[in-house]
Scaffold this active site. Structure first.
Site, PDB file in Angstrom:
ATOM      1  N   ASN A   1       0.884  -1.080   0.035  1.00  0.00           N
ATOM      2  CA  ASN A   1       0.007   0.018  -0.062  1.00  0.00           C
ATOM      3  C   ASN A   1       0.966   1.237  -0.062  1.00  0.00           C
ATOM      4  OD1 ASN A   1       0.479   0.740   2.740  1.00  0.00           O
ATOM      5  ND2 ASN A   1      -0.456  -1.173   3.364  1.00  0.00           N
TER       6      ASN A   1
ATOM      7  N   ASP B   1      -4.003  -6.525   4.878  1.00  0.00           N
ATOM      8  CA  ASP B   1      -5.026  -7.296   5.531  1.00  0.00           C
ATOM      9  C   ASP B   1      -4.954  -8.642   4.971  1.00  0.00           C
ATOM     10  OD1 ASP B   1      -6.199  -5.326   7.171  1.00  0.00           O
ATOM     11  OD2 ASP B   1      -7.290  -4.613   5.682  1.00  0.00           O
TER      12      ASP B   1
ATOM     13  N   LYS C   1       8.757 -17.095 -11.159  1.00  0.00           N
ATOM     14  CA  LYS C   1       8.102 -15.925 -11.405  1.00  0.00           C
ATOM     15  C   LYS C   1       6.771 -16.423 -12.467  1.00  0.00           C
ATOM     16  CE  LYS C   1       8.382 -11.936 -14.537  1.00  0.00           C
ATOM     17  NZ  LYS C   1       9.079 -11.057 -15.545  1.00  0.00           N
TER      18      LYS C   1
ATOM     19  N   PRO D   1      -3.154 -12.221  10.003  1.00  0.00           N
ATOM     20  CA  PRO D   1      -3.322 -12.109  11.291  1.00  0.00           C
ATOM     21  C   PRO D   1      -3.618 -10.391  11.666  1.00  0.00           C
ATOM     22  CG  PRO D   1      -0.784 -12.592  11.181  1.00  0.00           C
ATOM     23  CD  PRO D   1      -1.817 -12.796   9.745  1.00  0.00           C
TER      24      PRO D   1
ATOM     25  N   ILE E   1      -2.620  -8.037  14.042  1.00  0.00           N
ATOM     26  CA  ILE E   1      -1.513  -8.059  15.019  1.00  0.00           C
ATOM     27  C   ILE E   1      -1.960  -7.259  16.198  1.00  0.00           C
ATOM     28  CG2 ILE E   1       0.873  -7.499  15.767  1.00  0.00           C
ATOM     29  CD1 ILE E   1       1.159  -7.172  12.716  1.00  0.00           C
TER      30      ILE E   1
ATOM     31  N   LYS F   1     -13.339   0.186  15.718  1.00  0.00           N
ATOM     32  CA  LYS F   1     -12.212  -0.490  15.984  1.00  0.00           C
ATOM     33  C   LYS F   1     -11.582  -0.525  17.267  1.00  0.00           C
ATOM     34  CE  LYS F   1     -10.929  -0.202  11.088  1.00  0.00           C
ATOM     35  NZ  LYS F   1     -10.304   0.655  10.223  1.00  0.00           N
TER      36      LYS F   1
ATOM     37  N   LYS G   1     -10.798  -4.086  18.904  1.00  0.00           N
ATOM     38  CA  LYS G   1      -9.566  -4.665  19.164  1.00  0.00           C
ATOM     39  C   LYS G   1      -9.203  -4.261  20.718  1.00  0.00           C
ATOM     40  CE  LYS G   1      -8.383  -3.552  14.308  1.00  0.00           C
ATOM     41  NZ  LYS G   1      -7.253  -3.610  13.433  1.00  0.00           N
TER      42      LYS G   1
HETATM   43  O1  C5P Z   1      -8.805  -3.005  11.000  1.00  0.00           O
HETATM   44  P1  C5P Z   1      -7.776  -1.987  10.446  1.00  0.00           P
HETATM   45  O2  C5P Z   1      -6.600  -2.500   9.469  1.00  0.00           O
HETATM   46  O3  C5P Z   1      -8.245  -0.707   9.704  1.00  0.00           O
HETATM   47  O4  C5P Z   1      -6.908  -1.372  11.656  1.00  0.00           O
HETATM   48  C1  C5P Z   1      -5.979  -0.732  11.648  1.00  0.00           C
HETATM   49  C2  C5P Z   1      -5.100  -0.670  12.758  1.00  0.00           C
HETATM   50  O5  C5P Z   1      -4.790  -2.194  12.994  1.00  0.00           O
HETATM   51  C3  C5P Z   1      -3.663   0.052  12.860  1.00  0.00           C
HETATM   52  O6  C5P Z   1      -3.302   0.283  14.124  1.00  0.00           O
HETATM   53  C4  C5P Z   1      -2.908  -1.177  12.133  1.00  0.00           C
HETATM   54  O7  C5P Z   1      -1.454  -1.119  12.319  1.00  0.00           O
HETATM   55  C5  C5P Z   1      -3.447  -2.497  12.868  1.00  0.00           C
HETATM   56  N1  C5P Z   1      -3.333  -3.854  12.210  1.00  0.00           N
HETATM   57  C6  C5P Z   1      -2.739  -4.665  12.502  1.00  0.00           C
HETATM   58  N2  C5P Z   1      -2.767  -6.127  11.917  1.00  0.00           N
HETATM   59  C7  C5P Z   1      -3.601  -5.974  10.848  1.00  0.00           C
HETATM   60  C8  C5P Z   1      -4.069  -4.941  10.316  1.00  0.00           C
HETATM   61  C9  C5P Z   1      -4.107  -3.647  11.044  1.00  0.00           C
HETATM   62  O8  C5P Z   1      -2.140  -4.851  13.656  1.00  0.00           O
HETATM   63  N3  C5P Z   1      -3.513  -7.365  10.208  1.00  0.00           N
END
Ligand code: C5P
Length: 402
Positions: free
Chosen positions: A208, A277, A287, A303, A305, A339, A343
């Site tokens: 991204n 994600d 390749k 996952p 995190i 969120k 979370k």
């Molecule tokens: O759910 P979303 O991706 O929008 O959440 C963003 C927050 O979650 C950010 O702080 C990002 O660093 C964290 N995040 C994570 N692991 C993921 C996706 C997002 O720790 N796989």
């Protein structure tokens, strides 16, 4: 960051004197009012006019100057300074100050100031390792003088080794630290930054637009405030922040392993990284060849995190203060609040990445901060450095009750 700060920059006679020009530029660009004092030897290397022009202030060279002496020049400068930097600092100047000799404008002003003094030494490697120099430096350190250590490299005298003036950026960073209250001293903060890359095959990946700027600004700000900082960074084009332990990762899974390996010793975790994600279900070992007109890559969820940290059992391990980021293009407040709850976070920084001056890959940001207790705070358009400061102000204020 240095607006309303009066800084004295002492320049000594060494070939590195020309690098003090770059330091002066960084200081004035940050808003500092810089007054330069040059020793007689320094003027052999760089003309005072260069420093005068770039600082927009007269350069001080003489202790007994009839015009300046109307207000006792060295004392009034010493009294008004917020910070004193000597860069480059020669063995001579350090030796003199360590032994109480004040025989020119620079040594006299350093001795007369109550402001913090930061030395950035530069000299030949044998002078640097000479026990006389080392003893002088040690004495000054003991007395509370600050040092930005020289680095190793090719020295102008032809020798190789320690003695090269630290990078102007590193001296600048230490100057900022010297002027910052240490309200995060004794704390360990883990910050994640940048994008992750999820490999499709040996030459392609999914990623991204995250530049890492917000996370790096947080790492620099936390270090200035006295924290021990671990920066788990995805691939970025940014310079490693001074005084921060950087752990380089590529994929979300690698980021997760590093975060989990270090979380037990952290008081705060700030997840500024834009973690992918999804990742390809399988990474092709070779390749992928171009053939069909359309193709499909099957993705599997990475996952989360942060959610994993939020779910940590605080009975087994003290749960760090958790700060998440929410990069949204719509329904900012609703999505961020959701969120935070889902979370199990203490705080979330929400920013609208659909705007050109906020979020990904720009130097500015505007954000809404939401907290576990339901309160919120708005941060209007500001630099990422300023936003990092505001985020940490909120962390510090809430950390004691955590
Ligand atoms: O759910 P979303 O991706 O929008 O959440 C963003 C927050 O979650 C950010 O702080 C990002 O660093 C964290 N995040 C994570 N692991 C993921 C996706 C997002 O720790 N796989």
């Amino acid at each position: 960051m240095l607006r309303n700060k009066k800084i004295i920059l002492g320049v000594c006679g060494g070939i590195a004197a020309y690098k003090a020009i770059e330091l002066l530029r960084l200081l004035t660009k940050s808003g500092a009012d810089v007054h330069v004092i040059m020793t007689r030897a320094a003027q052999e290397f760089v003309a005072p006019l260069t420093f005068q022009t770039l600082s927009s202030n007269p350069v001080h060279t003489e202790l007994f100057n009839l015009i300046a002496e109307r207000e006792i020049g060295h004392i009034s400068l010493a009294d008004r300074a917020d910070l004193f930097i000597v860069a480059p600092a020669t063995a001579n100047i350090i030796g003199k100050i360590a032994n109480g000799i004040a025989d020119d404008m620079l040594t006299t002003t350093v001795m007369a100031t109550k402001a913090p003094v930061l030395f950035a030494p530069a000299m030949n490697v044998n002078m640097f390792t000479n026990p006389i120099y080392q003893e002088n430096e040690e004495k000054l350190r003991r007395l509370g003088y600050l040092f930005e250590a020289p680095i190793s490299g090719n020295l102008a005298c032809g020798w190789q080794g320690e003695g090269k003036l630290a990078a102007p950026e590193a001296i600048f960073e230490s100057a900022l630290a010297a002027l910052t209250e240490k309200d995060l001293a004794g704390r360990t903060i883990l910050i994640t930054a940048g994008p992750t890359r999820e490999e499709i095959d040996p030459v392609r990946y999914i990623s991204n637009h995250s530049s890492g700027k917000m996370g790096y600004a947080l790492a620099r700000a936390a270090r200035r405030r006295g924290a021990k900082v671990l920066l788990v960074s995805g691939p970025t084009a940014l310079d490693k922040p001074c005084g921060v332990s950087v752990i380089a990762v590529t994929s979300a899974s690698e980021m997760q392993s590093e975060v989990m390996a270090h979380v037990a010793k952290c008081d705060v975790v700030i997840k500024a990284a834009a973690v992918a994600d999804y990742r390809p279900l399988a990474r092709n070992l070779t390749k992928i060849k171009k053939s069909a007109d359309s193709t499909t890559i099957e993705l599997i969820k990475n996952p989360d995190i942060l959610a994993g940290l939020g779910a940590l059992d605080s009975g087994l391990m003290p749960r760090p203060f958790l700060v998440g980021f929410a990069a949204e293009t719509d329904a900012l407040a609703e999505n961020a609040a959701k969120k935070l709850k889902e979370k199990n976070l203490d705080m979330i920084v929400a920013n609208d990445v659909s705007q050109a001056d906020a979020g990904f890959n720009v130097d500015t940001n505007r954000a809404l901060l939401f907290f576990r207790d339901g309160s919120s705070s708005q941060c209007g358009l500001m630099s990422k450095d300023q936003l990092a400061g505001s985020i940490l102000d909120h962390v510090v204020a809430r950390l004691t009750q955590h």
